[in-house]
Design a protein around this motif. Sequence first.
Motif, PDB file in Angstrom:
ATOM      1  N   ARG A 300       0.832  -1.208   0.000  1.00  0.00           N
ATOM      2  CA  ARG A 300       0.000   0.000   0.000  1.00  0.00           C
ATOM      3  C   ARG A 300       0.867   1.258   0.000  1.00  0.00           C
ATOM      4  NH1 ARG A 300      -2.754  -3.121   3.833  1.00  0.00           N
ATOM      5  NH2 ARG A 300      -2.084  -1.810   5.576  1.00  0.00           N
ATOM      6  N   SER A 307       1.059   6.178  -7.268  1.00  0.00           N
ATOM      7  CA  SER A 307      -0.067   7.055  -7.561  1.00  0.00           C
ATOM      8  C   SER A 307       0.380   8.509  -7.686  1.00  0.00           C
ATOM      9  CB  SER A 307      -1.123   6.920  -6.451  1.00  0.00           C
ATOM     10  OG  SER A 307      -2.199   7.800  -6.673  1.00  0.00           O
ATOM     11  N   LEU A 328      -6.020   3.898 -13.154  1.00  0.00           N
ATOM     12  CA  LEU A 328      -6.677   3.995 -11.869  1.00  0.00           C
ATOM     13  C   LEU A 328      -6.884   5.454 -11.503  1.00  0.00           C
ATOM     14  CD1 LEU A 328      -4.273   3.338  -8.851  1.00  0.00           C
ATOM     15  CD2 LEU A 328      -3.567   4.344 -10.991  1.00  0.00           C
ATOM     16  N   ASN A 329      -7.709   5.650 -10.512  1.00  0.00           N
ATOM     17  CA  ASN A 329      -7.940   6.978  -9.969  1.00  0.00           C
ATOM     18  C   ASN A 329      -6.766   7.325  -9.065  1.00  0.00           C
ATOM     19  OD1 ASN A 329      -8.767   9.281  -8.699  1.00  0.00           O
ATOM     20  ND2 ASN A 329     -10.739   8.468  -8.016  1.00  0.00           N
ATOM     21  N   ASP A 332      -7.209   7.891  -5.394  1.00  0.00           N
ATOM     22  CA  ASP A 332      -7.610   6.771  -4.544  1.00  0.00           C
ATOM     23  C   ASP A 332      -6.944   5.501  -5.074  1.00  0.00           C
ATOM     24  OD1 ASP A 332      -8.773   4.993  -2.804  1.00  0.00           O
ATOM     25  OD2 ASP A 332     -10.777   5.108  -3.668  1.00  0.00           O
ATOM     26  N   GLY A 335      -8.856   2.130  -4.554  1.00  0.00           N
ATOM     27  CA  GLY A 335     -10.265   2.003  -4.902  1.00  0.00           C
ATOM     28  C   GLY A 335     -10.562   0.816  -5.791  1.00  0.00           C
ATOM     29  N   HIS A 336      -9.704   0.574  -6.786  1.00  0.00           N
ATOM     30  CA  HIS A 336      -9.950  -0.543  -7.699  1.00  0.00           C
ATOM     31  C   HIS A 336      -9.787  -1.887  -6.998  1.00  0.00           C
ATOM     32  CE1 HIS A 336      -5.655  -0.022  -7.604  1.00  0.00           C
ATOM     33  NE2 HIS A 336      -5.417  -1.031  -8.422  1.00  0.00           N
ATOM     34  N   ARG A 338     -10.554  -2.408  -3.686  1.00  0.00           N
ATOM     35  CA  ARG A 338     -11.765  -2.586  -2.875  1.00  0.00           C
ATOM     36  C   ARG A 338     -12.945  -3.002  -3.745  1.00  0.00           C
ATOM     37  NH1 ARG A 338      -9.532   2.072  -0.236  1.00  0.00           N
ATOM     38  NH2 ARG A 338     -10.800   3.438  -1.571  1.00  0.00           N
ATOM     39  N   GLN A 339     -12.973  -2.521  -4.987  1.00  0.00           N
ATOM     40  CA  GLN A 339     -14.066  -2.864  -5.903  1.00  0.00           C
ATOM     41  C   GLN A 339     -14.109  -4.369  -6.164  1.00  0.00           C
ATOM     42  OE1 GLN A 339     -13.656  -1.779 -10.121  1.00  0.00           O
ATOM     43  NE2 GLN A 339     -15.706  -0.847 -10.029  1.00  0.00           N
TER      44      GLN A 339
END
Length: 511
Positions: A300, A307, A328-329, A332, A335-336, A338-339
């Motif tokens: 992480r 990022s 990716l965003n 965040d 986020g991808h 967690r999706q």
Amino acid sequence: MRRTPIRLSTLPPTLRSILSTHRPTPSSSTTTAASSTTPSDNDEVTINGWIKSIRTHKNVSFVEVNDGSSSEGVQAVLKGKGRSEGLTNGTSVQLKGRLGKSRGQGQDLELLVNDLRVLGDSDPEAYPIQKKSLPASVLRDNAHLRFRTTQTASVMRIRDALQRDWHDWFEENGFTHIHTPLLTGSDCEGAGEVFTLVDQPSTSKNPPPFFPHPVHLTVSSQLHLEAPTHSLSRTYTLSPSFRAEPSLTSRHLSEFYMLEAEVAWVETLDGLLDVVEDGVKNSVGRILAEQAGGRGKRVREDLEVISKSLAVDLEQGPEVDINDTPALNTSDPLGHLRQVLAKPFTRITYTSALDLIRTTHETEEGLFTQSPPQWGEGIATEFEKWLAIHFGGPVFVTHYPADIKPFYMLPSESNSTLGPTVECFDLLFPHLGEMAGGSLREHRLPNLISAIEKAGMKREEYDWYLDLRRYGSVPHGGWGMGWDRWVCWVTGVGNVRDVVPFPRWKGHCKY
């Protein structure tokens, strides 16, 4: 005779381990015993690393040093006029001093340097890796040096961690890792996109060929992996594959890694999909696991670094190739991930997927740049990405037409009204398209012989593969995942060439 003490390691400690031991643990503030193990600020430490940046003032210089063991570097403080003279980005150094609380922002610890030794100079006029962001194309031309960029170093650490996560999942589920061959006499996919070995010229007259038949670099380990599966039940490999495909897209390489697995005793496609989905979710779950100091935490941290780097690249605007656009965003970076865990993966047949694409094309004019595929054609990447976005996460597209799939796939018992299908799947991810593919395998000898002959392939080249059906054949299935695509998706890097140590593609094999 006195026994010689055994040293567990003669390696110097990494920067990551040094910083970790000099930070108080949650228990150290409450127990005397724990606090006694925390190094004193007066303890001298030795740090080896490369200089990432230098800020020089009148009587003090601040040097950022990192050894690559984590995304975190250390700020080295050189007090005194001229102490940083001659130091440049990329220089390797050995620093000795005391670690203490930092007075500045951005770090909690800094190194007050007592002694500095330059191990390797770096000419600032020639060194291509500077602190400013460089275009991906420039870094690819300097692949041997781009490991020293913050982004590539983070990608390499994540690539390593993802491999360990998958190995752990396979071990926990009773799989045996197999080293499959790179040289093969067969074309697994039957598509002919293989690199073929050619004998070197010999000084002797009429030398015998090194091999008595054509030999290729493997395009997939699947066929070979099926052999041990008929003894070990569950096998997998993470191996190089090679494909003489001239495609220059952001998803294709000539040399790439494949994560492939085979499972015996599986008789339904849904059963195979359950296994694949569990593996994907388990790997993602390990990244998001809140274990202090664990592998997921380090991943992480590296994702956060990547990022920020990608966000800087996007700010460059026209200099960023459209094929390198992050997937990716950047605000965040998790986020991808967690999706993927949010809900079960969607399962839809190829025929139903085409109906959905066709209906959407008719009702939402301008959404697609291509015409919808006809039944019996492949699904273009544009539509693959859209399907995953439409369903809000990964999608299994199943039961493709038999005519567009390899010979070894098990035919479906109930076909589409438009033609015969096979028990197979493609796993589609948002912003990427196809991540993995697999199928139940044809385990019946007469049917497999018929499929080989129908495909126009030489039966004698696959006689060993047919033996697996002659002697104790069992229902089985398997899948393969493009490893470099997996790393691309996790990191959000837009081009597969930027997550591979030394990428090879058509027209490019520099190293």
